[in-house]
Design a protein around this motif. Structure first.
Motif, PDB file in Angstrom:
ATOM      1  N   SER A 168      74.128 -26.303   4.914  1.00  0.00           N
ATOM      2  CA  SER A 168      73.846 -25.095   5.705  1.00  0.00           C
ATOM      3  C   SER A 168      72.701 -24.306   5.081  1.00  0.00           C
ATOM      4  O   SER A 168      72.635 -23.089   5.198  1.00  0.00           O
ATOM      5  N   ILE A 171      66.377 -23.794   7.142  1.00  0.00           N
ATOM      6  CA  ILE A 171      65.438 -24.880   7.331  1.00  0.00           C
ATOM      7  C   ILE A 171      64.114 -24.650   6.603  1.00  0.00           C
ATOM      8  O   ILE A 171      63.394 -25.585   6.271  1.00  0.00           O
ATOM      9  N   PHE A 172      63.797 -23.365   6.319  1.00  0.00           N
ATOM     10  CA  PHE A 172      62.494 -23.118   5.704  1.00  0.00           C
ATOM     11  C   PHE A 172      62.533 -23.212   4.186  1.00  0.00           C
ATOM     12  O   PHE A 172      61.505 -23.075   3.530  1.00  0.00           O
ATOM     13  N   GLN A 177      62.091 -31.518  -0.342  1.00  0.00           N
ATOM     14  CA  GLN A 177      61.173 -31.676  -1.472  1.00  0.00           C
ATOM     15  C   GLN A 177      61.929 -31.642  -2.789  1.00  0.00           C
ATOM     16  O   GLN A 177      61.746 -32.480  -3.665  1.00  0.00           O
ATOM     17  N   GLN A 224      54.993  -6.774   8.758  1.00  0.00           N
ATOM     18  CA  GLN A 224      54.700  -8.143   9.168  1.00  0.00           C
ATOM     19  C   GLN A 224      55.290  -9.033   8.081  1.00  0.00           C
ATOM     20  O   GLN A 224      54.889  -8.955   6.935  1.00  0.00           O
ATOM     21  N   ASN A 226      57.560 -13.049   7.255  1.00  0.00           N
ATOM     22  CA  ASN A 226      57.787 -14.400   7.779  1.00  0.00           C
ATOM     23  C   ASN A 226      59.180 -14.871   7.342  1.00  0.00           C
ATOM     24  O   ASN A 226      59.898 -14.155   6.667  1.00  0.00           O
ATOM     25  N   SER A 227      59.535 -16.080   7.738  1.00  0.00           N
ATOM     26  CA  SER A 227      60.909 -16.551   7.507  1.00  0.00           C
ATOM     27  C   SER A 227      61.269 -16.556   6.030  1.00  0.00           C
ATOM     28  O   SER A 227      62.362 -16.167   5.657  1.00  0.00           O
ATOM     29  N   LEU A 228      60.328 -16.991   5.178  1.00  0.00           N
ATOM     30  CA  LEU A 228      60.637 -17.073   3.756  1.00  0.00           C
ATOM     31  C   LEU A 228      60.490 -15.726   3.057  1.00  0.00           C
ATOM     32  O   LEU A 228      60.795 -15.602   1.885  1.00  0.00           O
ATOM     33  N   ASN A 230      57.796 -14.492   2.094  1.00  0.00           N
ATOM     34  CA  ASN A 230      56.899 -14.595   0.955  1.00  0.00           C
ATOM     35  C   ASN A 230      55.512 -14.046   1.250  1.00  0.00           C
ATOM     36  O   ASN A 230      54.592 -14.182   0.448  1.00  0.00           O
ATOM     37  N   LEU A 231      55.357 -13.411   2.402  1.00  0.00           N
ATOM     38  CA  LEU A 231      54.112 -12.703   2.674  1.00  0.00           C
ATOM     39  C   LEU A 231      54.454 -11.473   3.490  1.00  0.00           C
ATOM     40  O   LEU A 231      54.981 -11.576   4.586  1.00  0.00           O
ATOM     41  N   ARG A 250      49.141  -5.966   0.978  1.00  0.00           N
ATOM     42  CA  ARG A 250      49.421  -7.359   1.289  1.00  0.00           C
ATOM     43  C   ARG A 250      50.114  -7.950   0.059  1.00  0.00           C
ATOM     44  O   ARG A 250      49.518  -8.096  -0.994  1.00  0.00           O
ATOM     45  N   LEU A 252      51.917 -11.027  -1.697  1.00  0.00           N
ATOM     46  CA  LEU A 252      52.024 -12.485  -1.624  1.00  0.00           C
ATOM     47  C   LEU A 252      52.983 -12.951  -2.716  1.00  0.00           C
ATOM     48  O   LEU A 252      52.771 -12.673  -3.892  1.00  0.00           O
ATOM     49  N   TYR A 253      54.043 -13.642  -2.322  1.00  0.00           N
ATOM     50  CA  TYR A 253      54.993 -14.143  -3.318  1.00  0.00           C
ATOM     51  C   TYR A 253      54.710 -15.621  -3.532  1.00  0.00           C
ATOM     52  O   TYR A 253      55.249 -16.476  -2.855  1.00  0.00           O
ATOM     53  N   GLY A 254      53.833 -15.906  -4.508  1.00  0.00           N
ATOM     54  CA  GLY A 254      53.385 -17.282  -4.693  1.00  0.00           C
ATOM     55  C   GLY A 254      54.459 -18.191  -5.247  1.00  0.00           C
ATOM     56  O   GLY A 254      54.503 -19.380  -4.958  1.00  0.00           O
ATOM     57  N   LEU A 256      58.074 -19.404  -5.199  1.00  0.00           N
ATOM     58  CA  LEU A 256      59.238 -19.311  -4.321  1.00  0.00           C
ATOM     59  C   LEU A 256      60.530 -19.056  -5.074  1.00  0.00           C
ATOM     60  O   LEU A 256      61.552 -18.751  -4.479  1.00  0.00           O
TER      61      LEU A 256
END
Lengths: 310, 346
Positions: A168, A171-172, A177, A224, A226-228, A230-231, A250, A252-254, A256
């Protein structure tokens, strides 16, 4: 066969009285059959009523018997308690006391308590597993700074080789990997890396949610994201009466596996006063070091100071 | 205001159930609160729509704004369309930094470079869903607002939900634009279709309830224990069997609500197995046959088959694998090799 002629042979033995009635019925021929049937009906009814009564009596009896058992049990329990009390008293008075045999109930309670504690430990460490028929099922719990967040499950098969049967995980999250790298060779590392990803994601999402929930008046519109998570890009202001949002940031979470940004770019909107450039630089450092919602909390508490400097 | 725009707005408003018109117009935000107050929402829809069009006339609405109203309508009533799921693949393993403005720019640029006459609108929602509305035209005609495709995409996922319009010829164009914008390499259509967009999302995002065995102390759920009949003379003869069926059902279907699908289709290409003496077919060739299960709520009805006594538990894996395999269209071919039987094609 004419009614009244011939004998009505009784299907079952009749009581004496009824026999007479039948005989009588034969004399008064037109009513004979019907009266007989009526009589049978009445009898059946009486028998049914009687049967019901006896059943009710039996039920009542059974209930009372059960109640008696209940009360006996209670009495035994109370007796046991009283004995225990007395023994304790004796013990307190310095008598040589055999430690009272823990009752079965006490043992059970202790067992339940220790199992619950064990489960709590599993939950707190964040990764717990249970053997299943074909492998293992892991549960990864996430938390951020003391707040428990979602849990995710992984159902693994161990034969013929370790593989993920179902899960469960969102998906992102790059599950495939991570699995490709570590699942076959080092399960512990696999779980640890996955747990890092999930916890960091949960943390980032928590920060963004907190920001939108508690500091929406300092943000222009919605974030703004996104799913993760991280931006994140948004325009904001420090708490003040002004209606403009002079800063654009801005984040940015480089990494993860990290819940703090790796890159922060703050700029002032074109029509903002030049003096704010310094503040922007200071904020930039702040965002890199401190959780997002805490940064905004610090803005609110620094409102008394000049320029909202951190 | 353009005639066509007025007509389009009028028709869109007519689609909305009367009780919902006001809230939807408020969500749209194109008409001010004061303007909305002037509309009588208790009259017949024909008149309401006329009043709305007049107000839009005052505000000089253009097609872009009308399109936003259409997106809002479709977002609230997605089940009026049939949605297909597409899966994208990428080769690289770099971290995704999905930038929304970047995505929109790339998408529009790619699509417009191939076909100038398109109307493209975007709308983002809280759950990271990006709705894209595309009205298609041809190189020589303006976009037809009644022939629209809808795309729903969640950032950083490999799945796209598309409700195509009648014009299937524009699909390759759409897919190209999506790949470029989202940074993926190729895209293919999955064998998964339904009216319920949310259920499709539940299936591919694995949000449906799966029964995982854990030690985590969940509060014991009150199972539906049928009250023991007051009359102790009535005994459940099949109690064990009933419990076995319940247990198997829970293992397979989980405890929660099932995703909503309307049908499952199995295309059989297997050999007809008959007594050789019967000789139904002259040649030994696959007996082509299509089996289709339809239901207002297929998975719930499958879940209730065994408890209702209509099927044996456990159910055939061909039926129960639907959410896990994320497909409701199957092709069953003969299994080649030692063991006769059938297998499901990938």
């Amino acid at each position: 066969m004419e009614p009244g002629q011939g004998e009505l042979s009784p299907a079952f033995p009749l009581a004496g009285e009824c026999q007479e009635k039948v005989e009588e019925g034969k004399a008064y021929s037109p009513d004979g059959v019907f009266a007989y049937l009526e009589m049978l009906e009445a009898r059946a009814h009486k028998a049914a009523v009687k049967q019901e009564e006896t059943e009710q009596q039996e039920e009542k009896l059974a209930r009372l018997k059960a109640r008696v058992e209940e009360l006996r049990l209670q009495r035994d329990e109370l007796r046991a308690k009283v004995d225990l009390q007395q023994k304790r008293q004796l013990g307190k008075e310095g008598g040589v006391s055999n430690p009272a045999q823990p009752s079965a109930r006490a043992v059970l309670e202790w067992k339940i308590k220790s199992i619950k504690a064990m489960l709590e430990v599993f939950y707190l460490t964040g990764i717990s597993g249970k053997l299943t028929k074909r492998g293992v099922c892991f549960c990864i719990s996430t938390a951020y700074e003391g707040t428990y967040l979602d849990s995710y499950h992984l159902d693994l098969l161990t034969k013929p080789e370790v593989q993920i049967y179902r899960h469960s995980v969102p998906i992102f999250i790059p599950l495939q990997q991570i699995a490709k790298k570590y699942l076959q060779t080092d399960i512990r590392r696999f779980l640890s890396v996955l747990s890092d990803h999930l916890n960091a994601y949960a943390g980032r999402r928590y920060q963004a949610d907190q920001l939108q929930e508690h500091f929406s008046d300092q943000i222009e519109g919605t974030l703004q994201r996104n799913s993760l998570c991280n931006l994140l890009v948004f325009n904001y202001k420090v708490p003040s009466k002004s209606k403009t949002f002079p800063f654009n940031v801005r984040l940015l979470y480089g990494d993860l596996c990290c819940s703090l940004p790796t890159e922060v770019v703050i700029s002032c909107t074109p029509n903002a006063p030049a003096s704010l450039a310094e503040t922007a630089a200071a904020h930039s450092d702040l965002f890199r070091r401190v959780a997002l919602h805490k940064v905004f909390r610090s803005f609110s508490s620094a409102v008394g100071n000049v320029d909202g400097a951190p | 205001m353009d005639e066509t725009v007025a007509e389009y707005i009028r028709r869109t408003v007519l689609k909305i159930p009367r009780d919902e018109i006001k809230t939807m117009l408020q969500k749209w935000g194109f008409l001010s609160e004061a303007q909305l107050q002037t509309i009588n929402f208790h009259q017949i829809k024909e008149n309401i729509s006329q009043e709305v069009v007049q107000l839009c006339e005052e505000n000089s609405a253009d097609i872009k704004q009308a399109a936003v109203l259409d997106i809002i309508y479709n977002h609230i009533y997605p089940n009026k369309r049939v949605w297909s799921v597409y899966q994208m693949n990428k080769t690289g393993e770099e971290t995704e930094f999905f930038d929304l403005t970047d995505f929109k720019k790339k998408f529009k640029r790619r699509l417009r470079s191939a076909l100038k006459n398109v109307t493209i609108n975007f709308r983002e929602y809280d759950d990271n869903a990006i709705w894209i509305r595309i009205a298609w035209g041809t190189p020589y005609t303006k976009p037809n607002q009644y022939k629209t495709s809808y795309v729903v995409y969640h950032s950083q996922t490999p799945y796209v939900f598309i409700s195509a319009s009648v014009l299937k010829s524009n699909m390759p164009l759409l897919c190209q634009a999506l790949l470029v914008a989202s940074n993926y390499c190729d895209i293919r259509e999955m064998e998964l279709r339904s009216h319920s967009l949310n259920s499709l999302k539940d299936i591919v995002f694995k949000r449906y309830s799966q029964n995982f065995q854990t030690y985590y102390p969940r509060p014991l759920q009150e199972r539906n224990v049928a009250p023991e009949s007051a009359d102790i003379r009535i005994i459940q003869e099949n109690k064990n069997e009933k419990e076995r069926i319940q247990r198997l059902n829970r293992e397979v279907f989980g405890d929660g609500p099932q995703p909503k699908l309307e049908f499952a289709q199995y295309k059989l290409e297997t050999m007809f197995k008959s007594d050789p003496k019967m000789d139904v077919l002259d040649k030994r060739e696959p007996f082509r046959c299509l089996v289709k299960f339809s239901s207002p709520h297929l998975l719930e009805s499958l879940k209730s088959l065994a408890p209702a006594g209509m099927a044996d538990a456990p159910l055939s894996p061909l039926l129960t694998c639907i959410p896990q395999k994320a497909r409701n269209y199957f092709k069953i071919r003969e299994k080649k090799g030692l063991f006769p039987g059938s297998f499901v094609s990938p």
